[in-house]
Design an enzyme around this catalytic site. Structure first.
Site, PDB file in Angstrom:
ATOM      1  N   LEU A  15      58.101  36.771   5.890  1.00 25.43           N
ATOM      2  CA  LEU A  15      59.005  36.709   7.042  1.00 25.43           C
ATOM      3  C   LEU A  15      59.838  35.425   7.058  1.00 25.43           C
ATOM      4  O   LEU A  15      59.326  34.335   6.838  1.00 25.43           O
ATOM      5  CB  LEU A  15      58.201  36.833   8.344  1.00 25.43           C
ATOM      6  N   HIS A  19      64.217  38.118   9.707  1.00 27.34           N
ATOM      7  CA  HIS A  19      63.224  39.005  10.335  1.00 27.34           C
ATOM      8  C   HIS A  19      62.954  38.567  11.775  1.00 27.34           C
ATOM      9  O   HIS A  19      62.884  39.389  12.688  1.00 27.34           O
ATOM     10  CB  HIS A  19      61.878  38.924   9.592  1.00 27.34           C
ATOM     11  N   LYS A 132      72.018  43.218   7.350  1.00 24.70           N
ATOM     12  CA  LYS A 132      71.934  42.708   5.973  1.00 24.70           C
ATOM     13  C   LYS A 132      71.747  43.870   4.988  1.00 24.70           C
ATOM     14  O   LYS A 132      72.335  43.893   3.914  1.00 24.70           O
ATOM     15  CB  LYS A 132      70.763  41.719   5.905  1.00 24.70           C
ATOM     16  N   VAL A 159      71.432  37.189   9.484  1.00 25.92           N
ATOM     17  CA  VAL A 159      71.196  35.758   9.669  1.00 25.92           C
ATOM     18  C   VAL A 159      71.384  35.070   8.313  1.00 25.92           C
ATOM     19  O   VAL A 159      70.871  35.536   7.296  1.00 25.92           O
ATOM     20  CB  VAL A 159      69.781  35.503  10.218  1.00 25.92           C
ATOM     21  N   SER A 168      66.963  36.209   2.700  1.00 31.86           N
ATOM     22  CA  SER A 168      66.304  37.342   2.046  1.00 31.86           C
ATOM     23  C   SER A 168      64.989  36.848   1.464  1.00 31.86           C
ATOM     24  O   SER A 168      64.912  35.715   0.959  1.00 31.86           O
ATOM     25  CB  SER A 168      67.197  37.867   0.919  1.00 31.86           C
ATOM     26  N   SER A 169      63.961  37.690   1.518  1.00 37.50           N
ATOM     27  CA  SER A 169      62.687  37.305   0.901  1.00 37.50           C
ATOM     28  C   SER A 169      62.891  37.049  -0.593  1.00 37.50           C
ATOM     29  O   SER A 169      62.168  36.255  -1.197  1.00 37.50           O
ATOM     30  CB  SER A 169      61.651  38.411   1.100  1.00 37.50           C
ATOM     31  N   ARG A 170      63.874  37.716  -1.190  1.00 41.49           N
ATOM     32  CA  ARG A 170      64.100  37.578  -2.638  1.00 41.49           C
ATOM     33  C   ARG A 170      64.782  36.255  -3.002  1.00 41.49           C
ATOM     34  O   ARG A 170      64.831  35.899  -4.180  1.00 41.49           O
ATOM     35  CB  ARG A 170      64.919  38.761  -3.166  1.00 41.49           C
TER      36      ARG A 170
HETATM   37  P1  AMP Z   1      62.652  43.620   4.573  1.00 42.13           P
HETATM   38  O1  AMP Z   1      61.400  42.868   4.858  1.00 42.13           O
HETATM   39  O2  AMP Z   1      63.543  42.951   3.567  1.00 42.13           O
HETATM   40  O3  AMP Z   1      62.420  45.080   4.315  1.00 42.13           O
HETATM   41  O4  AMP Z   1      63.500  43.561   5.918  1.00 42.13           O
HETATM   42  C1  AMP Z   1      62.964  44.008   7.144  1.00 42.13           C
HETATM   43  C2  AMP Z   1      64.067  44.065   8.171  1.00 42.13           C
HETATM   44  O5  AMP Z   1      64.633  42.767   8.334  1.00 42.13           O
HETATM   45  C3  AMP Z   1      65.224  45.005   7.756  1.00 42.13           C
HETATM   46  O6  AMP Z   1      65.712  45.682   8.900  1.00 42.13           O
HETATM   47  C4  AMP Z   1      66.247  44.021   7.239  1.00 42.13           C
HETATM   48  O7  AMP Z   1      67.563  44.492   7.306  1.00 42.13           O
HETATM   49  C5  AMP Z   1      66.033  42.847   8.166  1.00 42.13           C
HETATM   50  N1  AMP Z   1      66.558  41.613   7.550  1.00 42.13           N
HETATM   51  C6  AMP Z   1      66.260  41.114   6.332  1.00 42.13           C
HETATM   52  N2  AMP Z   1      66.986  40.002   6.083  1.00 42.13           N
HETATM   53  C7  AMP Z   1      67.767  39.803   7.185  1.00 42.13           C
HETATM   54  C8  AMP Z   1      68.755  38.829   7.548  1.00 42.13           C
HETATM   55  N3  AMP Z   1      69.084  37.838   6.741  1.00 42.13           N
HETATM   56  N4  AMP Z   1      69.347  38.961   8.752  1.00 42.13           N
HETATM   57  C9  AMP Z   1      69.026  39.980   9.593  1.00 42.13           C
HETATM   58  N5  AMP Z   1      68.115  40.921   9.309  1.00 42.13           N
HETATM   59  C10 AMP Z   1      67.496  40.844   8.118  1.00 42.13           C
END
Ligand code: AMP
Length: 269
Positions: A15, A19, A132, A159, A168-170
């Site tokens: 997170l 998130h 995103k 964000v 991004s987690s990546r």
């Molecule tokens: P993930 O853990 O990457 O599957 O993301 C979970 C949720 O968080 C998804 O709805 C993503 O679009 C959102 N999310 C991931 N990165 C961002 C970011 N930088 N800004 C806003 N929402 C994000």
């Protein structure tokens, strides 16, 4: 039910503030907030990063606790997909075949299946998704609409780090040099927005300018740069209603996506 509004934020963990912006929004708008943390194996291709995807469960729990999350749902994969699992939820058609769907076959089938399962398990009134992952948001909205799922999907803005990189987690995969190079994605989107603001409406021209910026960074390999209709993600010739610029690019072995909207103002004068 009055006083019982359940907000839900599905995530794959690791997170970050992107998130947490979704969690904060849910906390503001709902009585109960649930977060799922599940690295969903069915949305990764066989040569993708499922095994090395960052897993920071105890930090994630701490963040959820601080943000006053009521419930964290973190099932093992064997519980979500027991032996013999055969039921898939799939949005067919162009919206899942193009862009990410073309680069990552079966990705959206994994996403829609896990979201349908999570919605059934958690039973939220509202689920929060980040812009995103713009195509994912549009696919989920379509699934919920077309299958009459009894919840509302709320899109939340992307964000970014102070220098523009979308969180991004990546991003944790990037070396310092790659991290610098990755800034070209947001720079390229800003350039697209800039020429759009100065009156350019030809999709091909806007796309070309964004591509030129990306090509200026030798560490970056482009998967796609596209200006599309913001709702259907179909190609357009001119931006006459809301459109979106979508980018996917690889930097070393890390694949990043980003996007921005091009909003046409409706003039009443
Ligand atoms: P993930 O853990 O990457 O599957 O993301 C979970 C949720 O968080 C998804 O709805 C993503 O679009 C959102 N999310 C991931 N990165 C961002 C970011 N930088 N800004 C806003 N929402 C994000």
């Amino acid at each position: 039910m009055a006083g019982r509004k359940i907000g839900f934020v599905p995530t794959m963990g690791a997170l970050h503030d992107g998130h947490m912006s979704l969690v904060r929004r849910a906390r503001e708008e709902c009585d109960y907030v649930a977060v799922s943390i599940f690295v969903n194996p069915t949305q990764f291709g066989p040569s993708e990063d499922f095994d090395k995807y960052p897993r920071t469960f105890s930090d994630d729990l701490e963040k959820c606790k601080k943000a006053r999350v009521d419930l964290v749902f973190a099932p093992p994969a064997s519980e979500m997909y027991p032996p013999g699992f055969d039921s898939w939820v799939e949005v067919k058609g162009f919206i899942t075949q193009t862009l990410e769907g073309e680069c990552r076959p079966n990705h959206f089938r994994g996403v829609t299946t896990v979201c349908a399962k999570l919605f059934n398990i958690v039973g939220p009134d509202v689920a929060y998704f980040g812009m995103k992952d713009y195509q994912q948001l549009k696919v989920i909205q379509k699934m919920v609409r077309e299958l009459n799922m009894p919840l509302e999907i709320v899109p939340c803005p992307t964000v970014r780090e102070a220098d523009g990189l979308a969180m991004s987690s990546r991003n944790s995969y990037l070396s310092p040099e790659e991290r610098d190079a990755a800034l070209v994605l947001s720079r390229s989107l800003m350039k697209a927005q800039e020429i759009f603001a100065s009156g350019e409406r030809e999709a091909e021209v806007i796309e070309g300018v964004a591509r030129q910026v990306l090509l200026s960074e030798p560490l970056v390999r482009i998967d796609y740069v596209a200006v599309r209709d913001a709702e259907t993600l179909e190609p357009i010739e001119r931006v006459e209603k809301e459109a979106v610029v979508l980018i996917a690019a690889r930097i070393g072995s890390t694949r990043l996506i980003d996007n921005c909207l091009l909003s046409v103002e409706h003039r009443t004068d």
